[in-house]
Design a protein around this motif. Structure first.
Motif, PDB file in Angstrom:
ATOM      1  N   LEU A  16      13.991  91.637 115.780  1.00 28.82           N
ATOM      2  CA  LEU A  16      12.875  92.557 115.550  1.00 28.82           C
ATOM      3  C   LEU A  16      11.737  91.886 114.794  1.00 28.82           C
ATOM      4  CD1 LEU A  16      14.787  95.818 114.570  1.00 28.82           C
ATOM      5  CD2 LEU A  16      13.327  95.512 116.569  1.00 28.82           C
ATOM      6  N   GLY A  17      12.074  91.016 113.854  1.00 30.58           N
ATOM      7  CA  GLY A  17      11.036  90.393 113.041  1.00 30.58           C
ATOM      8  C   GLY A  17      10.231  91.447 112.315  1.00 30.58           C
ATOM      9  N   THR A  18       8.917  91.395 112.479  1.00 34.33           N
ATOM     10  CA  THR A  18       8.046  92.372 111.807  1.00 34.33           C
ATOM     11  C   THR A  18       7.673  93.547 112.710  1.00 34.33           C
ATOM     12  OG1 THR A  18       6.087  91.130 112.507  1.00 34.33           O
ATOM     13  CG2 THR A  18       7.043  90.570 110.362  1.00 34.33           C
ATOM     14  N   SER A  19       8.306  93.634 113.882  1.00 37.80           N
ATOM     15  CA  SER A  19       7.896  94.666 114.846  1.00 37.80           C
ATOM     16  C   SER A  19       8.748  95.917 114.787  1.00 37.80           C
ATOM     17  CB  SER A  19       7.942  94.093 116.272  1.00 37.80           C
ATOM     18  OG  SER A  19       9.270  93.712 116.609  1.00 37.80           O
ATOM     19  N   GLY A  20       9.717  95.965 113.859  1.00 33.06           N
ATOM     20  CA  GLY A  20      10.571  97.135 113.771  1.00 33.06           C
ATOM     21  C   GLY A  20       9.800  98.420 113.540  1.00 33.06           C
ATOM     22  N   SER A  21       8.727  98.324 112.764  1.00 28.77           N
ATOM     23  CA  SER A  21       7.944  99.527 112.474  1.00 28.77           C
ATOM     24  C   SER A  21       7.324 100.104 113.744  1.00 28.77           C
ATOM     25  CB  SER A  21       6.847  99.216 111.458  1.00 28.77           C
ATOM     26  OG  SER A  21       5.989  98.196 111.953  1.00 28.77           O
ATOM     27  N   GLU A  22       6.901  99.240 114.670  1.00 26.31           N
ATOM     28  CA  GLU A  22       6.314  99.734 115.912  1.00 26.31           C
ATOM     29  C   GLU A  22       7.372 100.382 116.797  1.00 26.31           C
ATOM     30  OE1 GLU A  22       3.139  99.770 116.140  1.00 26.31           O
ATOM     31  OE2 GLU A  22       2.834  98.515 114.378  1.00 26.31           O
ATOM     32  N   LEU A  23       8.559  99.770 116.856  1.00 28.81           N
ATOM     33  CA  LEU A  23       9.618 100.299 117.718  1.00 28.81           C
ATOM     34  C   LEU A  23      10.186 101.606 117.182  1.00 28.81           C
ATOM     35  CD1 LEU A  23      11.451  97.014 118.718  1.00 28.81           C
ATOM     36  CD2 LEU A  23      10.062  98.485 120.156  1.00 28.81           C
ATOM     37  N   ALA A  24       9.940 101.891 115.915  1.00 25.55           N
ATOM     38  CA  ALA A  24      10.390 103.169 115.361  1.00 25.55           C
ATOM     39  C   ALA A  24       9.726 104.338 116.081  1.00 25.55           C
ATOM     40  CB  ALA A  24      10.091 103.230 113.868  1.00 25.55           C
ATOM     41  N   ARG A  25       8.610 104.093 116.780  1.00 25.31           N
ATOM     42  CA  ARG A  25       7.986 105.152 117.578  1.00 25.31           C
ATOM     43  C   ARG A  25       8.916 105.601 118.696  1.00 25.31           C
ATOM     44  NH1 ARG A  25       2.492 105.446 116.452  1.00 25.31           N
ATOM     45  NH2 ARG A  25       1.497 103.573 115.601  1.00 25.31           N
ATOM     46  N   LEU A  26       9.702 104.667 119.242  1.00 21.77           N
ATOM     47  CA  LEU A  26      10.633 104.993 120.324  1.00 21.77           C
ATOM     48  C   LEU A  26      12.018 105.330 119.801  1.00 21.77           C
ATOM     49  CD1 LEU A  26       9.801 102.297 123.041  1.00 21.77           C
ATOM     50  CD2 LEU A  26       8.774 104.527 122.659  1.00 21.77           C
ATOM     51  N   LEU A  27      12.415 104.697 118.694  1.00 16.60           N
ATOM     52  CA  LEU A  27      13.753 104.877 118.130  1.00 16.60           C
ATOM     53  C   LEU A  27      13.614 105.316 116.682  1.00 16.60           C
ATOM     54  CD1 LEU A  27      15.345 101.570 119.501  1.00 16.60           C
ATOM     55  CD2 LEU A  27      15.421 103.828 120.564  1.00 16.60           C
ATOM     56  N   PRO A  28      13.456 106.610 116.440  1.00 18.92           N
ATOM     57  CA  PRO A  28      13.205 107.081 115.069  1.00 18.92           C
ATOM     58  C   PRO A  28      14.293 106.718 114.073  1.00 18.92           C
ATOM     59  CG  PRO A  28      12.723 108.801 116.676  1.00 18.92           C
ATOM     60  CD  PRO A  28      13.388 107.693 117.425  1.00 18.92           C
ATOM     61  N   ASP A  29      15.536 106.545 114.542  1.00 16.00           N
ATOM     62  CA  ASP A  29      16.618 106.211 113.611  1.00 16.00           C
ATOM     63  C   ASP A  29      16.877 104.712 113.512  1.00 16.00           C
ATOM     64  OD1 ASP A  29      17.570 105.973 116.167  1.00 16.00           O
ATOM     65  OD2 ASP A  29      19.562 106.802 115.720  1.00 16.00           O
ATOM     66  N   LEU A  30      15.918 103.906 114.001  1.00 13.53           N
ATOM     67  CA  LEU A  30      16.095 102.459 113.941  1.00 13.53           C
ATOM     68  C   LEU A  30      16.188 101.974 112.500  1.00 13.53           C
ATOM     69  CD1 LEU A  30      16.204  99.820 115.627  1.00 13.53           C
ATOM     70  CD2 LEU A  30      13.723  99.674 115.377  1.00 13.53           C
ATOM     71  N   ALA A  31      15.449 102.620 111.605  1.00 11.83           N
ATOM     72  CA  ALA A  31      15.448 102.206 110.197  1.00 11.83           C
ATOM     73  C   ALA A  31      16.841 102.307 109.600  1.00 11.83           C
ATOM     74  CB  ALA A  31      14.467 103.067 109.404  1.00 11.83           C
ATOM     75  N   ALA A  32      17.593 103.324 110.012  1.00  7.14           N
ATOM     76  CA  ALA A  32      18.944 103.506 109.466  1.00  7.14           C
ATOM     77  C   ALA A  32      19.876 102.379 109.888  1.00  7.14           C
ATOM     78  CB  ALA A  32      19.508 104.846 109.921  1.00  7.14           C
ATOM     79  N   ARG A  33      19.558 101.713 110.977  1.00  7.61           N
ATOM     80  CA  ARG A  33      20.427 100.647 111.473  1.00  7.61           C
ATOM     81  C   ARG A  33      20.041  99.277 110.916  1.00  7.61           C
ATOM     82  NH1 ARG A  33      20.365 102.308 117.931  1.00  7.61           N
ATOM     83  NH2 ARG A  33      21.012 104.471 117.637  1.00  7.61           N
TER      84      ARG A  33
END
Length: 984
Positions: free
Chosen positions: A105-122
């Protein structure tokens, strides 16, 4: 294969036959070797042709060889934002080790959170997604998906399957195009399936397919029907595998009836078996009676109806409920919605599975899906309207009982409660549609958000203030989706409600939204001005941030409409109010619009205001606003003839836009760069930048940049001597009545360049007859320059007389088309050409001298070469040495830059060698007229031939007689023959 997505692990009751060629092709496309890049395969075919089965077989094979397989399907009923990509990436996140996922993910996790709201929990809490304009946000999301797949594919190749593209929403198709265009670094096979019958292909998919066809590495496969032998093989295996006698006859009968459609073959075979219509007698397979009596090929609904008749009533009820629930459904939802005894429900579910109508999906939550959408649709279409509404309400209430709804769940709830409106409470239908709209907007699916808000408003039940707020949301969603016309309609309705309520703040927000939706597509709507004026009056004179916004929008709207002085005064008031409030952000926003005041403020002042806006935005850390201010500074600098500073500013803008992934600013930076490159004589760079600008424009919503690209390529091709390539397009544009002939001046210039002088004169005559006002709303300055090029080459005095006073008002300036779409150098070059055409030699010389100095100072080599040529050809008949020097300078520049047409013209005049002077000081125009006199033409005929008035022709002839000391036209004709001027 443990991490193979569950839809690709489904067993089948029927053997897989045929498709060996397609499997082999897909196999060659899989990027197994390191260093191989992204490939794309598009599989089309009619409904039931076996696309899904082919994909399952291929996916199972590559998964067994350690490829990472991802899968997402578009929903036939509810289009959740980026639905198939969200499904595929959710699976990816679950099967990938946390450390590996975090690294990828690198620094792009914040953008992908738009598609996967629970990505932060993982993976740990990422930063919030970047707030910017819709195109930037969308591009950053697309880039994040591409980078993630590229990173993961370094370890093993990735197969990404997107099924049922004919049901894809616009955001999904946009991301598909982005991956196909920019995913070259990923070891990825992107495999998409879709129905290809005309009735099944929406415009959005058609445009995507056309776009993808431009890439050489996109492979298109089409699945036709199974052959007779393949159907026979399927029947043999389905009948037990040992039989041979009778099988070909049965296989041939099924093949003829179904045209080899794999789904219908299987369904008809299943129906025949269940009806006892096939039997094995003495080792021979046979039908108990003719197949034509048992089934027809017209409709799958008939097949489904017959099979439904063979199941228990409770099973039929369950299947109807499942058809309403959707293509896929969970057991828990079905249990809550069925309201049946547990044992009865489970028995019915077992029978439905054994019938082959639904199949079990392997997942943590027991889930099912229909064997084919054709089956579900046949069941659904067979329901009465009342029965549908009742079942939708039961499904909606069952879904409502689940935990905190995801964006997908909200979309389902909105769909079912809206469909249940005749039975269910309207307020819940409205609530869920609004919540689903906001979730879609957060995922950048603005079209989907607008549709949900439209449904909520259509359902009604809101009080006027709430309805107005929903209309503002609808207008913003449509605006961010690039649908300006629809957006202004929503804002206008909200403004009407606000006016009726006497709500000044609501009216101001609606008016600001209306104008904001208008200005980029240049909708010069008077209503924008009226709404903003009403809002300003309603707010009163009290300074406020909202009033600053209203005044800033009003200023821009007035200036776009050409009311420059009034717009300038309003902008001055807005700037003063923002300064008085101490609101730096509001001040910067108002100052960025200062470029629109260029008709009433000197360019130096415009540049100072834009510089202040840039610096404030930098202090506030607003990258978007700072980049916008710098983008406006580029044409401001060019207007001041400071191309060197403009080029430096451009490099900073491009670097910033690349770092922050801002496609709009990259588009603008490239087209500004193309204009500067053409000006400086870097033709290859100008062409490359124009193409890149056009490519970036295709990522922008609601923006048709074809006009920008057309103007830029016209300029480049003209200097390259390749205008013939554009002739068909420009002819089409010039004939387009919707454009009111805006491209007619360009066509006249083109025709002259191609040597089609008669047609060019005809076009100029039409321009003179119609006047210039039709060109003022668009391409005004460009039109004047194209008309000048044409009339100067043809010596058309009527057009020159019309154009000269229009250009004279901007003498001393630099010609800029639009907002730095093109830069054609000093206006005085064109004024010199017009004055020379009119025979005003001293005035022409003054203009040419100014143009030479300005173009030389700017380093505008291309336009300096043209100026030297035009100036040189004017004076060479009277001052051979000076004319030759000018032509020599133009020749050297044209040779260095690579301008073959100009080079040929200069050399035709003798180039740097002194050309023979025309006798007795005659001008080129006078020689042209003398030639026609020698051919016996009257003054009227000369005027018609050269598109000048009879009076002008007579004036020229009097001058000719005086210079040649001829007494009459007969002596003048003899003079022309003696000096070999008849064919001049």
């Amino acid at each position: 294969m443990s991490d193979l997505p569950s839809p690709l692990r489904l067993p089948s009751a029927f053997p897989f036959v045929g498709r060996s060629t397609e499997l082999a092709t897909l196999r060659t496309l899989m990027p197994w070797a390191e260093g191989e890049g992204r490939r794309v395969a598009l599989i089309g075919g009619e409904a039931g042709s076996g696309k899904s089965r082919l994909v399952r077989e291929f996916a199972g094979t590559v998964a067994a060889e350690d490829a990472l397989v991802l899968y997402g399907a578009c929903d036939a009923v509810v289009q959740a934002p980026y639905g198939p990509f969200a499904e595929a990436l959710d699976h990816l996140a679950r099967v990938t080790e946390t450390a590996e996922l975090r690294a990828a993910l690198g620094t792009s996790g914040s953008e992908l959170a738009r598609l996967l709201p629970d990505l932060a929990a993982r993976t740990g809490e990422p930063a919030a997604p970047v707030k910017a304009d819709p195109d930037t946000e969308r591009h950053r999301l697309h880039t994040a998906v591409t980078d993630l797949l590229a990173s993961l594919s370094r370890k093993r190749p990735v197969l990404l399957v997107l099924e049922d593209g004919h049901w894809a929403d616009v955001p999904t198709l946009g991301l598909l195009r982005h991956l196909a265009r920019t995913g070259g670094r990923a070891r990825l096979l992107l495999l998409a399936t879709f129905r290809d019958a005309d009735a099944d292909v929406p415009d959005s998919l058609s445009e995507t397919l056309a776009d993808l066809r431009r890439s050489e590495d996109v492979v298109r496969l089409r699945l036709g029907g199974l052959s007779g032998d393949e159907v026979t093989e399927l029947v043999r295996h389905a009948a037990g595998g040992e039989l041979s006698a009778g099988v070909p006859e049965v296989g041939r009968a099924l093949s003829e009836l179904t045209a080899g459609n794999a789904f219908l073959v299987c369904e008809l075979w299943r129906a025949l078996v269940e009806a006892g219509a096939v039997e094995v007698l003495d080792g021979r397979l046979r039908l108990s009676r003719p197949l034509a009596e048992l089934a027809t090929p017209e409709s799958v609904r008939e097949v489904v109806s017959r099979r439904l008749a063979g199941v228990a009533p409770t099973t039929a009820d369950l299947l109807e409920l499942a058809a309403v629930a959707g293509p896929e459904f969970e057991l828990g939802v079905l249990r809550r919605a069925a309201r049946a005894d547990e044992s009865v429900l489970l028995a019915a579910l077992d029978e439905a599975v054994h019938s082959g109508m639904i199949e079990e999906l392997g997942s943590r939550r027991l889930a099912y899906r229909f064997a084919h959408e054709l089956v579900r649709r046949a069941l659904y279409d067979g329901l009465t309207g009342v029965r549908r509404a009742e079942l939708h309400l039961r499904v909606a209430e069952a879904l409502e009982g689940s935990e905190r709804p995801s964006p997908r769940a909200l979309a389902d709830l909105a769909h079912h409660f809206a469909a249940a409106a005749p039975f269910g409470p309207i307020d819940r239908a409205v609530e869920y549609n609004v919540r689903a709209a906001r979730a879609a907007a957060a995922a950048l699916a603005f079209d989907g958000a607008a549709e949900r808000l439209r449904v909520a408003l259509e359902l009604g039940g809101q009080e006027p203030p709430e309805r107005a707020e929903l209309l503002l949301e609808l207008g913003m969603a449509r605006h961010r989706a690039g649908r300006a016309v629809d957006a202004v309609a929503a804002f206008s309705t909200a403004a009407e409600i606000a006016s009726d309520l006497g709500d000044a703040e609501l009216l101001a927000r609606a008016a600001i939204g209306y104008e904001d939706a208008c200005w980029r597509p240049v909708i010069t709507d008077r209503l924008a001005v009226e709404l903003l004026e009403r809002a300003a009056s309603a707010l009163g004179d009290e300074p406020s941030q909202l009033r600053v916004g209203v005044l800033a929008g009003l200023a821009r709207s007035l200036q776009i409409r050409g009311e420059h002085r009034r717009g300038g005064a309003v902008r001055t008031e807005a700037v003063a109010m923002a300064r008085a409030l101490g609101d730096r952000a509001a001040l910067a926003s108002v100052l960025v619009g200062s470029y629109w005041s260029r008709e009433t403020r000197p360019p130096e002042e415009i540049l100072d205001l834009l510089t202040e806006a840039r610096d404030i935005a930098g202090e506030l850390g607003d990258v978007e606003l700072r980049t916008e201010a710098m983008n406006w500074r580029i044409p401001a600098l060019v207007a001041l003839c400071d191309i060197e500073s403009a080029r430096r500013e451009l490099e900073v803008v491009r670097a910033t836009a690349e770092r922050t992934a801002q496609p709009f600013h990259l588009h603008v930076a490239e087209h500004c760069g193309s204009a500067i490159a053409l000006c400086e004589g870097r033709l290859d760079d100008a062409e490359a930048m124009a193409r890149r600008s056009h490519e970036w424009s295709r990522l922008l919503t609601g923006r048709d940049a074809s006009g920008v690209y057309g103007i830029q390529m016209f300029g480049v091709r003209r200097e390259q001597g390749r205008l013939a390539e554009l002739a068909p397009v420009i002819r089409m544009l010039a004939a387009d009545t919707a454009r009111e002939g805006q491209w007619r001046p360009g066509l006249a210039s083109l025709l002259v360049e191609l040597g089609m002088e008669t047609e060019a004169r005809r076009e100029l005559a039409r321009v003179v007859a119609d006047g210039l006002d039709g060109f003022r709303p668009s391409l005004w300055l460009a039109s004047l320059t194209y008309l000048t090029d044409a009339c100067a080459a043809l010596g058309d005095e009527a057009t020159a007389e019309l154009v000269y006073p229009e250009l004279a008002s901007v003498t001393g300036a630099n010609v800029m088309i639009g907002h730095m779409v093109a830069c054609y150098g000093a206006v005085d070059r064109y004024l010199g050409m017009l004055a020379a055409t009119l025979g005003a030699w001293e005035r022409a010389e003054m203009h040419f001298e100014r143009a030479m100095a300005l173009n030389r100072r700017m380093g505008a080599a291309t336009w300096l070469a043209h100026t030297a040529y035009e100036y040189g050809r004017m004076v060479i008949g009277r001052d051979r040495e000076r004319g030759a020097a000018l032509l020599g300078e133009g020749e050297a520049l044209a040779a260095r830059i690579g301008m073959p047409v100009l080079l040929e013209r200069i050399r035709a005049l003798g180039g740097s060698r002194p050309a023979p002077a025309l006798p007795d000081g005659l001008s080129f125009r006078e020689v042209q007229i003398l030639s026609l006199v020698a051919r016996g033409l009257s003054n009227r005929e000369i005027g018609a031939e050269l598109f000048i008035s009879e009076h002008t022709a007579a004036n020229h002839i009097r001058s000719i007689l005086r210079k040649t000391r001829c007494a009459n036209r007969t002596e003048a004709a003899s003079y022309a023959h003696r000096h070999s001027l008849v064919e001049a």
